[in-house]
Design a protein around this motif. Structure first.
Motif, PDB file in Angstrom:
ATOM      1  N   ARG A  64      -0.450  17.545  10.857  1.00  0.00           N
ATOM      2  CA  ARG A  64       0.763  17.725  11.120  1.00  0.00           C
ATOM      3  C   ARG A  64       1.662  18.338   9.782  1.00  0.00           C
ATOM      4  O   ARG A  64       2.376  19.187  10.076  1.00  0.00           O
ATOM      5  CB  ARG A  64       1.435  16.409  11.460  1.00  0.00           C
ATOM      6  N   CYS A  65       1.292  17.930   8.619  1.00  0.00           N
ATOM      7  CA  CYS A  65       1.822  18.215   7.535  1.00  0.00           C
ATOM      8  C   CYS A  65       1.194  18.929   6.366  1.00  0.00           C
ATOM      9  O   CYS A  65       1.522  19.541   5.559  1.00  0.00           O
ATOM     10  CB  CYS A  65       2.656  16.956   6.821  1.00  0.00           C
ATOM     11  N   ALA A  66      -0.349  18.899   6.505  1.00  0.00           N
ATOM     12  CA  ALA A  66      -1.265  19.496   5.574  1.00  0.00           C
ATOM     13  C   ALA A  66      -1.359  18.856   4.423  1.00  0.00           C
ATOM     14  O   ALA A  66      -1.998  19.343   3.701  1.00  0.00           O
ATOM     15  CB  ALA A  66      -0.906  21.007   5.467  1.00  0.00           C
ATOM     16  N   GLU A  67      -0.878  17.644   4.309  1.00  0.00           N
ATOM     17  CA  GLU A  67      -1.217  16.821   3.027  1.00  0.00           C
ATOM     18  C   GLU A  67      -2.657  16.556   2.937  1.00  0.00           C
ATOM     19  O   GLU A  67      -3.285  16.084   4.050  1.00  0.00           O
ATOM     20  CB  GLU A  67      -0.334  15.507   3.021  1.00  0.00           C
ATOM     21  N   CYS A  68      -3.415  16.263   1.871  1.00  0.00           N
ATOM     22  CA  CYS A  68      -4.549  16.221   2.115  1.00  0.00           C
ATOM     23  C   CYS A  68      -4.792  14.759   1.492  1.00  0.00           C
ATOM     24  O   CYS A  68      -4.074  14.298   0.357  1.00  0.00           O
ATOM     25  CB  CYS A  68      -5.288  17.101   0.656  1.00  0.00           C
ATOM     26  N   VAL A  69      -5.773  14.083   2.149  1.00  0.00           N
ATOM     27  CA  VAL A  69      -5.920  12.659   1.531  1.00  0.00           C
ATOM     28  C   VAL A  69      -7.223  12.493   1.385  1.00  0.00           C
ATOM     29  O   VAL A  69      -8.024  13.254   1.776  1.00  0.00           O
ATOM     30  CB  VAL A  69      -5.356  11.719   2.665  1.00  0.00           C
ATOM     31  N   GLU A  70      -7.507  11.255   0.536  1.00  0.00           N
ATOM     32  CA  GLU A  70      -9.120  10.932   0.579  1.00  0.00           C
ATOM     33  C   GLU A  70      -9.308   9.625   1.271  1.00  0.00           C
ATOM     34  O   GLU A  70      -8.585   8.829   0.932  1.00  0.00           O
ATOM     35  CB  GLU A  70      -9.349  10.925  -1.033  1.00  0.00           C
ATOM     36  N   VAL A  71     -10.197   9.582   2.263  1.00  0.00           N
ATOM     37  CA  VAL A  71     -10.241   8.212   3.048  1.00  0.00           C
ATOM     38  C   VAL A  71     -11.571   7.717   3.012  1.00  0.00           C
ATOM     39  O   VAL A  71     -12.792   8.382   2.681  1.00  0.00           O
ATOM     40  CB  VAL A  71     -10.229   8.818   4.573  1.00  0.00           C
ATOM     41  N   THR A  72     -11.642   6.487   2.405  1.00  0.00           N
ATOM     42  CA  THR A  72     -12.854   5.667   2.499  1.00  0.00           C
ATOM     43  C   THR A  72     -12.950   4.456   3.702  1.00  0.00           C
ATOM     44  O   THR A  72     -11.658   3.835   3.818  1.00  0.00           O
ATOM     45  CB  THR A  72     -12.902   4.835   1.205  1.00  0.00           C
ATOM     46  N   LYS A  73     -13.997   4.721   4.478  1.00  0.00           N
ATOM     47  CA  LYS A  73     -13.899   3.800   5.572  1.00  0.00           C
ATOM     48  C   LYS A  73     -14.827   2.626   5.490  1.00  0.00           C
ATOM     49  O   LYS A  73     -16.099   3.264   4.841  1.00  0.00           O
ATOM     50  CB  LYS A  73     -14.389   4.575   6.951  1.00  0.00           C
ATOM     51  N   TYR A  74     -14.776   1.377   5.634  1.00  0.00           N
ATOM     52  CA  TYR A  74     -15.495   0.452   5.439  1.00  0.00           C
ATOM     53  C   TYR A  74     -15.897  -0.003   6.905  1.00  0.00           C
ATOM     54  O   TYR A  74     -17.162  -0.767   6.961  1.00  0.00           O
ATOM     55  CB  TYR A  74     -14.952  -0.731   4.765  1.00  0.00           C
TER      56      TYR A  74
END
Length: 77
Positions: A11-21
């Motif tokens: 939607r907004c093109a913000e970059c995130v760093e995702v860690t999934k447990y």
């Protein structure tokens, strides 16, 4: 903390760093802040809660499709 997987919000093109447990347990870190996110922009610069439904859906889809893998949870996370 384990290294996260980079993901861009559709939607907004913000970059995130995702860690999934697991499918339910996620840590998301905005790489450059959340100011451009229409759902979170009104929040203070540093906050620990809040939810962007668009990003939540994108992360869940990426996890379900194998684009984000789960990592072992370590103490303190």
């Amino acid at each position: 903390m384990a290294a996260g997987t980079r993901l861009t919000c559709p939607r907004c093109a913000e970059c995130v760093e995702v860690t999934k447990y697991s499918r339910e347990h996620t840590i998301t870190r905005f790489v450059s802040g959340h100011e451009r996110c229409p759902e979170l922009a009104a929040q203070p610069g540093r906050f620990g809660t809040g939810r962007c439904e668009t990003l939540k859906t994108a992360v869940r889809e990426a996890f379900d499709e194998g684009g984000i893998g789960a990592v072992e949870r370590t103490p303190g996370t």
